[in-house]
Scaffold this motif. Structure first.
Motif, PDB file in Angstrom:
ATOM      1  N   GLN A 191       6.197   1.857  18.296  1.00  0.00           N
ATOM      2  CA  GLN A 191       5.952   0.555  18.900  1.00  0.00           C
ATOM      3  C   GLN A 191       7.264   0.026  19.487  1.00  0.00           C
ATOM      4  OE1 GLN A 191       2.535  -0.879  18.713  1.00  0.00           O
ATOM      5  NE2 GLN A 191       2.416   1.318  18.357  1.00  0.00           N
ATOM      6  N   ASP A 192       7.540   0.436  20.711  1.00  0.00           N
ATOM      7  CA  ASP A 192       8.803   0.060  21.348  1.00  0.00           C
ATOM      8  C   ASP A 192       8.514  -0.591  22.693  1.00  0.00           C
ATOM      9  OD1 ASP A 192      11.915   0.516  21.400  1.00  0.00           O
ATOM     10  OD2 ASP A 192      11.171   1.101  23.384  1.00  0.00           O
ATOM     11  N   ALA A 193       9.079  -1.768  22.905  1.00  0.00           N
ATOM     12  CA  ALA A 193       8.799  -2.523  24.128  1.00  0.00           C
ATOM     13  C   ALA A 193       9.226  -1.761  25.372  1.00  0.00           C
ATOM     14  CB  ALA A 193       9.504  -3.877  24.063  1.00  0.00           C
ATOM     15  N   GLU A 242       3.312  -8.022  24.762  1.00  0.00           N
ATOM     16  CA  GLU A 242       3.265  -8.516  23.384  1.00  0.00           C
ATOM     17  C   GLU A 242       4.624  -8.415  22.700  1.00  0.00           C
ATOM     18  OE1 GLU A 242       0.244  -6.071  21.747  1.00  0.00           O
ATOM     19  OE2 GLU A 242      -1.410  -7.129  22.744  1.00  0.00           O
ATOM     20  N   LEU A 243       5.483  -7.510  23.194  1.00  0.00           N
ATOM     21  CA  LEU A 243       6.825  -7.325  22.630  1.00  0.00           C
ATOM     22  C   LEU A 243       7.905  -7.696  23.645  1.00  0.00           C
ATOM     23  CD1 LEU A 243       6.249  -3.835  20.912  1.00  0.00           C
ATOM     24  CD2 LEU A 243       6.316  -6.075  19.790  1.00  0.00           C
ATOM     25  N   GLN A 275      11.177  -8.035  15.855  1.00  0.00           N
ATOM     26  CA  GLN A 275      10.045  -7.415  16.524  1.00  0.00           C
ATOM     27  C   GLN A 275       8.732  -8.092  16.136  1.00  0.00           C
ATOM     28  OE1 GLN A 275      10.036  -3.169  16.727  1.00  0.00           O
ATOM     29  NE2 GLN A 275       7.833  -3.012  17.072  1.00  0.00           N
ATOM     30  N   THR A 276       8.587  -8.482  14.877  1.00  0.00           N
ATOM     31  CA  THR A 276       7.355  -9.138  14.442  1.00  0.00           C
ATOM     32  C   THR A 276       7.238 -10.575  14.957  1.00  0.00           C
ATOM     33  OG1 THR A 276       8.321  -9.982  12.381  1.00  0.00           O
ATOM     34  CG2 THR A 276       7.321  -7.792  12.312  1.00  0.00           C
ATOM     35  N   LEU A 321      11.681  -8.456  23.175  1.00  0.00           N
ATOM     36  CA  LEU A 321      12.651  -7.398  22.880  1.00  0.00           C
ATOM     37  C   LEU A 321      13.285  -6.826  24.135  1.00  0.00           C
ATOM     38  CD1 LEU A 321      10.609  -5.398  20.196  1.00  0.00           C
ATOM     39  CD2 LEU A 321      12.247  -7.226  19.811  1.00  0.00           C
TER      40      LEU A 321
END
Length: 418
Positions: A339-341, A369-370, A186-187, A373
């Motif tokens: 923080q979930d795509a 931004e994610l 995720q990062t 994922l």
């Protein structure tokens, strides 16, 4: 006492415990240990039938001791894994009141967390940590931090869980390494995530959750053939909708449309019984049977009212053109700051459909931004949605009079002041 036919370490342990029970000495003790051996087997094999055997162990203990706390704990654990969280919470509260061991608080926290009662769950997990800071406590702390939007805090806690792992519990060690790999993924630390997946597989060979994550990472890197290999192995071990959906996406990306359709047919055929929430998400995403998706998500919400069930219901309602209800459910899904795509992607699309351009832009930007994922089809839809948003913004810049006009004679009244 059904004989075990395989030769894994857990199978051998089960056989030894069965032998001791047949000998007739300290039967309650060995039944309790047999129950937990069946739990371990269920986690290793992803066969829920072993939870039924765990329940039989609990019943056998209760015939000898109706007030057995050990039997109560086994039964509560079974209910938890069958997603009967309200019943599990009731038993967990009884255990906490009667003896208050670390695992009792962990069980209570799990039941509360799955029902969306995060504040109470945090309290239970903290008591668990105070009593026994170990792999299980650290892993729960990490997940709770992740749910609350603290990714760096989640990584810190999961690193403690990894360091607390033991070769004698390879499955748990593989699980926490897999979860840490997901946080690293995720990062954006993709290389580190891949390396950690390799480590997890060295601890537990052919571990389905690790293979699933490995496949998702390969999909993000557009290595579709390798992704298919990893995900096919994962599905063979654990044919749940989440796994099948990822495999279908990989097959389609690799140009194997017919095989992708076959996997999706299996997903639709069995998903309602094995994982109704994921099936609801899948149907809503594919714009198929939207009313069925809503029904499945509503039923899941009766027992499992966490962030992701609210998200599934919101997405299903949006697919059924019930945007007012969808918006309300999505606010619940966003409330904890997770923080979930996928949640951000769904929030952005729902806001866009409702004409809420500012919110749509914000959530779609966070999803972007994610985006690594997301599954390939979700990334494509995200890109299309952002492109549509950019076109609308460009139209406003080019012709603000028209953009803010509500009719031919009202432009002067509706145009905002500069």
């Amino acid at each position: 006492l059904t004989p075990q036919t395989r030769e894994s370490r857990t199978d051998k342990e089960i056989s030894q415990l069965q032998k001791r029970i047949r000998e007739g000495r300290n039967v309650e003790l060995w039944l309790d240990r047999l129950g937990w051996a069946f739990v371990a087997k269920a986690r290793e094999s992803f066969d829920p039938g072993f939870y039924k055997l765990t329940e039989q162990c609990a019943r056998a203990i209760e015939t000898r001791n109706p007030q057995s706390q050990e039997a109560m704990l086994l039964r509560a654990h079974v209910l938890q894994n069958l997603h009967r969280f309200k019943e599990s919470e009731t038993l967990a509260r009884s255990l906490v009141q009667q003896r208050g061991l670390s695992f009792d608080y962990g069980l209570l926290g799990d039941a509360l967390m799955e029902q969306g009662k995060l504040r109470d769950a945090v309290g239970a997990y903290q008591r668990m940590m105070n009593l026994k800071p170990d792999l299980r406590a650290y892993a729960r702390a990490a997940h709770m931090r992740w749910l609350k939007g603290d990714l760096e805090g989640a990584i810190e806690a999961m690193e403690l869980a990894v360091s607390a792992g033991s070769p004698s519990d390879a499955e748990s060690s593989a699980w926490v390494n897999t979860r840490l790999a997901f946080y690293e993924f995720q990062t954006g630390r993709v290389d580190e995530a891949e390396q950690r997946c390799v480590l997890a597989l060295s601890l537990q060979n052919n571990y389905a959750p690790t293979l699933l994550l490995q496949g998702r990472i390969l999909l993000a890197r557009s290595r579709f053939v390798e992704a298919v290999d990893a995900l096919e192995n994962a599905v063979k071990l654990n044919p749940l909708p989440e796994y099948q959906w990822a495999l279908a996406e990989a097959l389609r990306a690799a140009g194997k449309e017919n095989k992708a359709c076959e996997v999706e047919a299996q997903l639709c055929q069995h998903g309602a019984s094995s994982d109704p929430r994921t099936l609801a998400l899948y149907l809503a995403t594919r714009h198929q049977s939207s009313e069925t998706a809503v029904r499945l998500a509503r039923a899941e919400l009766d027992s499992r009212s966490d962030v992701f069930t609210h998200d599934a219901l919101a997405w299903s309602l949006a697919a059924a053109d019930k945007l007012t209800e969808a918006h309300s459910e999505m606010q619940r899904a966003l409330a904890e700051g997770t923080q979930d795509a996928g949640v951000f992607f769904h929030a952005g699309i729902i806001a866009s459909q409702a004409g809420q351009s500012v919110d749509a832009e914000r959530w779609l930007r966070k999803a972007s931004e994610l985006s690594h994922l997301l599954l390939p089809s979700e990334r494509n839809e995200l890109q299309n949605a952002m492109a549509r948003g950019a076109e609308k913004t460009a139209a406003v810049v080019a012709n603000p009079q028209k953009a803010f006009s509500s009719g031919p004679n009202t432009a002067r009244k509706t145009q905002p002041k500069t």
